[in-house]
Design a protein around this motif. Structure first.
Motif, PDB file in Angstrom:
ATOM      1  N   GLY A 123      21.321  34.142  21.345  1.00 16.87           N
ATOM      2  CA  GLY A 123      21.260  33.144  22.543  1.00 16.87           C
ATOM      3  C   GLY A 123      20.870  31.585  22.412  1.00 16.87           C
ATOM      4  O   GLY A 123      20.417  31.642  21.040  1.00 16.87           O
ATOM      5  N   LEU A 124      20.658  31.080  23.205  1.00 18.80           N
ATOM      6  CA  LEU A 124      20.170  29.690  23.154  1.00 18.80           C
ATOM      7  C   LEU A 124      18.801  29.771  23.098  1.00 18.80           C
ATOM      8  O   LEU A 124      17.935  30.539  23.736  1.00 18.80           O
ATOM      9  CB  LEU A 124      20.473  28.671  24.217  1.00 18.80           C
ATOM     10  CG  LEU A 124      22.148  28.509  24.438  1.00 18.80           C
ATOM     11  CD1 LEU A 124      22.235  27.731  25.731  1.00 18.80           C
ATOM     12  CD2 LEU A 124      22.694  27.902  23.132  1.00 18.80           C
ATOM     13  N   GLY A 125      17.966  28.812  22.292  1.00 17.38           N
ATOM     14  CA  GLY A 125      16.644  28.497  22.333  1.00 17.38           C
ATOM     15  C   GLY A 125      16.385  27.665  23.458  1.00 17.38           C
ATOM     16  O   GLY A 125      17.134  27.073  24.064  1.00 17.38           O
ATOM     17  N   HIS A 126      14.854  27.615  23.685  1.00 15.97           N
ATOM     18  CA  HIS A 126      14.541  26.962  24.753  1.00 15.97           C
ATOM     19  C   HIS A 126      14.862  25.605  24.593  1.00 15.97           C
ATOM     20  O   HIS A 126      15.431  24.866  25.767  1.00 15.97           O
ATOM     21  CB  HIS A 126      13.006  26.937  24.817  1.00 15.97           C
ATOM     22  CG  HIS A 126      12.280  26.018  25.874  1.00 15.97           C
ATOM     23  ND1 HIS A 126      12.242  26.501  27.191  1.00 15.97           N
ATOM     24  CD2 HIS A 126      11.812  24.752  25.706  1.00 15.97           C
ATOM     25  CE1 HIS A 126      11.726  25.376  27.903  1.00 15.97           C
ATOM     26  NE2 HIS A 126      11.380  24.476  27.001  1.00 15.97           N
ATOM     27  N   GLN A 128      17.531  24.411  22.946  1.00 14.97           N
ATOM     28  CA  GLN A 128      18.873  24.056  23.104  1.00 14.97           C
ATOM     29  C   GLN A 128      19.462  24.110  24.851  1.00 14.97           C
ATOM     30  O   GLN A 128      20.357  23.610  25.122  1.00 14.97           O
ATOM     31  CB  GLN A 128      19.545  25.394  22.294  1.00 14.97           C
ATOM     32  CG  GLN A 128      19.694  25.115  20.980  1.00 14.97           C
ATOM     33  CD  GLN A 128      19.794  26.435  20.237  1.00 14.97           C
ATOM     34  OE1 GLN A 128      19.485  27.496  20.586  1.00 14.97           O
ATOM     35  NE2 GLN A 128      20.562  26.302  18.894  1.00 14.97           N
ATOM     36  N   PHE A 129      18.765  25.287  25.687  1.00 15.82           N
ATOM     37  CA  PHE A 129      19.109  25.235  26.869  1.00 15.82           C
ATOM     38  C   PHE A 129      18.664  24.161  27.551  1.00 15.82           C
ATOM     39  O   PHE A 129      19.450  23.595  28.414  1.00 15.82           O
ATOM     40  CB  PHE A 129      18.296  26.747  27.529  1.00 15.82           C
ATOM     41  CG  PHE A 129      18.927  26.727  28.868  1.00 15.82           C
ATOM     42  CD1 PHE A 129      19.904  27.122  29.309  1.00 15.82           C
ATOM     43  CD2 PHE A 129      17.849  26.541  29.972  1.00 15.82           C
ATOM     44  CE1 PHE A 129      20.376  27.149  30.773  1.00 15.82           C
ATOM     45  CE2 PHE A 129      18.271  26.721  31.197  1.00 15.82           C
ATOM     46  CZ  PHE A 129      19.365  26.941  31.423  1.00 15.82           C
ATOM     47  N   LEU A 132      21.496  21.680  27.066  1.00 15.63           N
ATOM     48  CA  LEU A 132      22.557  22.122  27.788  1.00 15.63           C
ATOM     49  C   LEU A 132      22.444  21.802  29.336  1.00 15.63           C
ATOM     50  O   LEU A 132      23.369  21.178  30.094  1.00 15.63           O
ATOM     51  CB  LEU A 132      22.746  23.606  27.587  1.00 15.63           C
ATOM     52  CG  LEU A 132      24.212  24.007  28.333  1.00 15.63           C
ATOM     53  CD1 LEU A 132      25.290  23.281  27.930  1.00 15.63           C
ATOM     54  CD2 LEU A 132      24.217  25.554  28.030  1.00 15.63           C
ATOM     55  N   GLY A 152      22.133  30.163  33.000  1.00 13.56           N
ATOM     56  CA  GLY A 152      21.001  30.393  32.343  1.00 13.56           C
ATOM     57  C   GLY A 152      19.528  30.639  33.087  1.00 13.56           C
ATOM     58  O   GLY A 152      18.643  31.330  32.321  1.00 13.56           O
TER      59      GLY A 152
END
Length: 180
Positions: A123-126, A128-129, A132, A152
Motif C-alpha cells: 500500500g501507500l506509505g504515509h 505517499q498518501f 496523493l 484512502g
C-alpha cells in the motif's frame, strides 16, 4: 440460483425447493454489492457441488474440505480468497442449521488456510498518501479529491466509493465538501 436448473417437466423436486429456500434465506441477509459478491462465491460452491454430483444439503465435512483443496490446488487461489470463499460456505451452512434445514453444519471444523497477517500487496506509505491527496486537492476536478479521500481516509473499496452518493453520506457527515 442457476446452479440447479429446473427439470423439463416444470416440476421442481422438493430437495431443490429446500435448497432454493436455503439460498434465499442466506442471501437475504445481504444487500447491495456485498450480496452480489456473496452470491457469486456461493454460486461457485453450488456449481462445484453440481459438477461433483453432490447435494449441498447432504454433504459432509470431507466434501467441504475437498472443495477447499479444489480452490487451492486446481483453481490456485490465494489463501485470502480461499478463506473468503470458505467463509461464505460456512455462513450458508450456519443459516441452514439456524433455520432447521440441517441438524449440523458440514463446514464445522474445516481448517481455513493460513492467511498472513501482513498483506503481500503493498500500500501507500504515509508520505505517499499525503502527496496523493494533496495532488487530488489541487486538481481542477473536485471529484478527484473526493474519490481519493473516500478510498484512502475511509478505507472504502472501489465499488463502495463508486456506488456512494452525497445522499448516502449526508451533508453533515461529509468533511470532503470543498469550499467554492
Amino acid at each position: 440460483m442457476a446452479a440447479f436448473p429446473a427439470p423439463a417437466s416444470g416440476v421442481v423436486p422438493t430437495d431443490q425447493l429446500v435448497l432454493r429456500a436455503a439460498v434465499s434465506a442466506f442471501l437475504g441477509r445481504y444487500r447491495g454489492q456485498t450480496r452480489v459478491h456473496t452470491e457469486s462465491d456461493l454460486r461457485i460452491f453450488l456449481r462445484w457441488c453440481t459438477d461433483h454430483d453432490l447435494d449441498p444439503l447432504a454433504s459432509a465435512r470431507a466434501d467441504v474440505e475437498r472443495y477447499v483443496r479444489w480452490l487451492q490446488d486446481v483453481r490456485r487461489y490465494q489463501p485470502s480468497t480461499v478463506s473468503r470463499r470458505l467463509s461464505v460456505v460456512v455462513g450458508f451452512y450456519r443459516v441452514c442449521v439456524i433455520d432447521a434445514i440441517l441438524d449440523h453444519s458440514p463446514a464445522d471444523y474445516v481448517r481455513r488456510p493460513t492467511v498472513p497477517a501482513e498483506s503481500p500487496t503493498l500500500g501507500l506509505g504515509h508520505l505517499q498518501f499525503e502527496a496523493l491527496i494533496t495532488t487530488a486537492r489541487l486538481s481542477t476536478n473536485p471529484n478527484d479529491f473526493a474519490l481519493v479521500a473516500l478510498l484512502g481516509l475511509l478505507g472504502l473499496r472501489i465499488f463502495e466509493a463508486c456506488g456512494a452518493s452525497i445522499a448516502d453520506l449526508g451533508e453533515g457527515s461529509c468533511p470532503l465538501v470543498l469550499d467554492t
